[in-house]
Design a protein around this motif. Structure first.
Motif, PDB file in Angstrom:
ATOM      1  N   UNK A  39      43.169  56.647  35.115  1.00 47.95           N
ATOM      2  CA  UNK A  39      43.200  55.364  35.832  1.00 47.95           C
ATOM      3  C   UNK A  39      44.557  55.130  36.489  1.00 47.95           C
ATOM      4  N   UNK A  40      45.611  55.661  35.905  1.00 45.93           N
ATOM      5  CA  UNK A  40      46.948  55.565  36.513  1.00 45.93           C
ATOM      6  C   UNK A  40      47.018  56.459  37.752  1.00 45.93           C
ATOM      7  N   UNK A  41      46.449  57.656  37.664  1.00 52.50           N
ATOM      8  CA  UNK A  41      46.426  58.550  38.828  1.00 52.50           C
ATOM      9  C   UNK A  41      45.694  57.889  39.995  1.00 52.50           C
ATOM     10  N   UNK A  42      44.554  57.266  39.713  1.00 54.21           N
ATOM     11  CA  UNK A  42      43.798  56.599  40.775  1.00 54.21           C
ATOM     12  C   UNK A  42      44.592  55.426  41.344  1.00 54.21           C
ATOM     13  N   UNK A  43      45.293  54.691  40.483  1.00 54.39           N
ATOM     14  CA  UNK A  43      46.148  53.589  40.932  1.00 54.39           C
ATOM     15  C   UNK A  43      47.259  54.115  41.832  1.00 54.39           C
ATOM     16  N   UNK A  44      47.922  55.199  41.429  1.00 53.80           N
ATOM     17  CA  UNK A  44      49.006  55.776  42.229  1.00 53.80           C
ATOM     18  C   UNK A  44      48.515  56.250  43.591  1.00 53.80           C
ATOM     19  N   UNK A  45      47.272  56.736  43.658  1.00 53.48           N
ATOM     20  CA  UNK A  45      46.726  57.157  44.949  1.00 53.48           C
ATOM     21  C   UNK A  45      46.708  55.986  45.938  1.00 53.48           C
ATOM     22  N   UNK A  46      46.468  54.797  45.428  1.00 54.42           N
ATOM     23  CA  UNK A  46      46.471  53.604  46.278  1.00 54.42           C
ATOM     24  C   UNK A  46      47.867  53.117  46.614  1.00 54.42           C
ATOM     25  N   UNK A  47      48.831  53.391  45.758  1.00 59.14           N
ATOM     26  CA  UNK A  47      50.192  52.899  45.958  1.00 59.14           C
ATOM     27  C   UNK A  47      51.098  53.872  46.691  1.00 59.14           C
ATOM     28  N   UNK A  48      50.815  55.153  46.595  1.00 56.20           N
ATOM     29  CA  UNK A  48      51.666  56.181  47.206  1.00 56.20           C
ATOM     30  C   UNK A  48      50.826  56.977  48.212  1.00 56.20           C
ATOM     31  N   UNK A  49      50.980  56.698  49.510  1.00 58.80           N
ATOM     32  CA  UNK A  49      50.163  57.383  50.507  1.00 58.80           C
ATOM     33  C   UNK A  49      50.393  58.895  50.549  1.00 58.80           C
ATOM     34  N   UNK A  50      51.503  59.356  49.991  1.00 58.33           N
ATOM     35  CA  UNK A  50      51.785  60.795  49.965  1.00 58.33           C
ATOM     36  C   UNK A  50      50.862  61.525  48.987  1.00 58.33           C
ATOM     37  N   UNK A  51      50.302  60.801  48.029  1.00 57.52           N
ATOM     38  CA  UNK A  51      49.423  61.393  47.013  1.00 57.52           C
ATOM     39  C   UNK A  51      47.981  61.303  47.507  1.00 57.52           C
ATOM     40  N   UNK A  52      47.498  62.387  48.078  1.00 60.64           N
ATOM     41  CA  UNK A  52      46.151  62.421  48.669  1.00 60.64           C
ATOM     42  C   UNK A  52      45.391  63.641  48.166  1.00 60.64           C
ATOM     43  N   UNK A  53      44.766  63.548  46.990  1.00 61.53           N
ATOM     44  CA  UNK A  53      43.961  64.689  46.547  1.00 61.53           C
ATOM     45  C   UNK A  53      42.749  64.865  47.463  1.00 61.53           C
ATOM     46  N   UNK A  54      42.255  66.082  47.517  1.00 59.05           N
ATOM     47  CA  UNK A  54      41.060  66.380  48.299  1.00 59.05           C
ATOM     48  C   UNK A  54      39.879  65.793  47.553  1.00 59.05           C
ATOM     49  N   UNK A  55      38.986  65.129  48.269  1.00 57.12           N
ATOM     50  CA  UNK A  55      37.782  64.599  47.618  1.00 57.12           C
ATOM     51  C   UNK A  55      36.571  65.366  48.119  1.00 57.12           C
ATOM     52  N   UNK A  83      62.848  53.830  37.810  1.00 64.38           N
ATOM     53  CA  UNK A  83      62.514  53.279  39.122  1.00 64.38           C
ATOM     54  C   UNK A  83      61.332  52.330  38.992  1.00 64.38           C
ATOM     55  N   UNK A  84      61.248  51.378  39.915  1.00 62.59           N
ATOM     56  CA  UNK A  84      60.060  50.540  40.035  1.00 62.59           C
ATOM     57  C   UNK A  84      59.092  51.236  40.983  1.00 62.59           C
ATOM     58  N   UNK A  85      57.851  50.758  41.021  1.00 66.68           N
ATOM     59  CA  UNK A  85      56.874  51.327  41.950  1.00 66.68           C
ATOM     60  C   UNK A  85      57.403  51.176  43.378  1.00 66.68           C
ATOM     61  N   UNK A  86      57.934  50.005  43.688  1.00 70.57           N
ATOM     62  CA  UNK A  86      58.479  49.759  45.031  1.00 70.57           C
ATOM     63  C   UNK A  86      59.645  50.711  45.323  1.00 70.57           C
ATOM     64  N   UNK A  87      60.488  50.945  44.344  1.00 70.69           N
ATOM     65  CA  UNK A  87      61.612  51.858  44.531  1.00 70.69           C
ATOM     66  C   UNK A  87      61.158  53.284  44.816  1.00 70.69           C
ATOM     67  N   UNK A  88      60.140  53.733  44.113  1.00 62.06           N
ATOM     68  CA  UNK A  88      59.610  55.082  44.347  1.00 62.06           C
ATOM     69  C   UNK A  88      58.948  55.137  45.717  1.00 62.06           C
ATOM     70  N   UNK A  89      58.243  54.058  46.101  1.00 58.77           N
ATOM     71  CA  UNK A  89      57.626  54.021  47.428  1.00 58.77           C
ATOM     72  C   UNK A  89      58.691  54.169  48.514  1.00 58.77           C
ATOM     73  N   UNK A  90      59.795  53.427  48.374  1.00 55.37           N
ATOM     74  CA  UNK A  90      60.864  53.507  49.370  1.00 55.37           C
ATOM     75  C   UNK A  90      61.505  54.889  49.384  1.00 55.37           C
TER      76      UNK A  90
END
Length: 134
Positions: A39-55, A83-90
């Motif tokens: 569930x964290x991996x799926x959440x990160x996919x929404x928060x980090x556009x660089x994380x794009x697994x093939x579906x 880091x915060x989520x925002x910090x990692x995004x930046x």
């Protein structure tokens, strides 16, 4: 547990460990490798556009080796380095911009002779100015 009492989880772990480094991995395998819950991996996919697994069919996710490395990096930044989520995004978005705007090696090599000629011209001009002065 299967009907004969054996532990199927350990056989899956062996299968994951025996996979090639270049193999695509399922979300369960990434969870086993990284310790990050699905569930964290799926959440990160929404928060980090660089994380794009093939579906594939049925929305099954397949993570490339670069995706797995990114998951490990995000996990390290968030959970070990504070880091915060925002910090990692930046951080990740800044890296993407700098890579996109950085000149390629071919471009740098192509412009080098012109740059050297300009530097030599300036050197000669300064040498003449110094000679005229003294």
């Amino acid at each position: 547990m299967s009907q004969n009492g054996s532990d199927e989880g350990s056989s899956r772990e062996r299968d994951t460990a025996s996979k090639s480094d270049t193999a695509f991995r399922t979300i369960g395998e990434v969870t086993q490798l990284t310790g990050v819950a699905p569930h964290i991996l799926r959440y990160w996919e929404g928060r980090f556009p660089q994380l794009k697994p093939v579906t594939r069919a049925g929305n099954r996710r397949y993570y490339r080796p670069a995706d797995v490395a990114l998951v490990q990096r995000i996990d390290r930044l968030l959970n070990r380095e504070g880091y915060t989520v925002r910090g990692v995004q930046q951080l990740l978005s800044g890296e993407g911009k700098s890579a996109a705007t950085a000149p390629s090696a071919a471009t740098a090599t192509a412009t080098m002779p012109a740059t050297l000629d300009a530097i030599r011209l300036i050197r000669d001009y300064l040498r003449e100015a110094l000679d005229a002065d003294g």
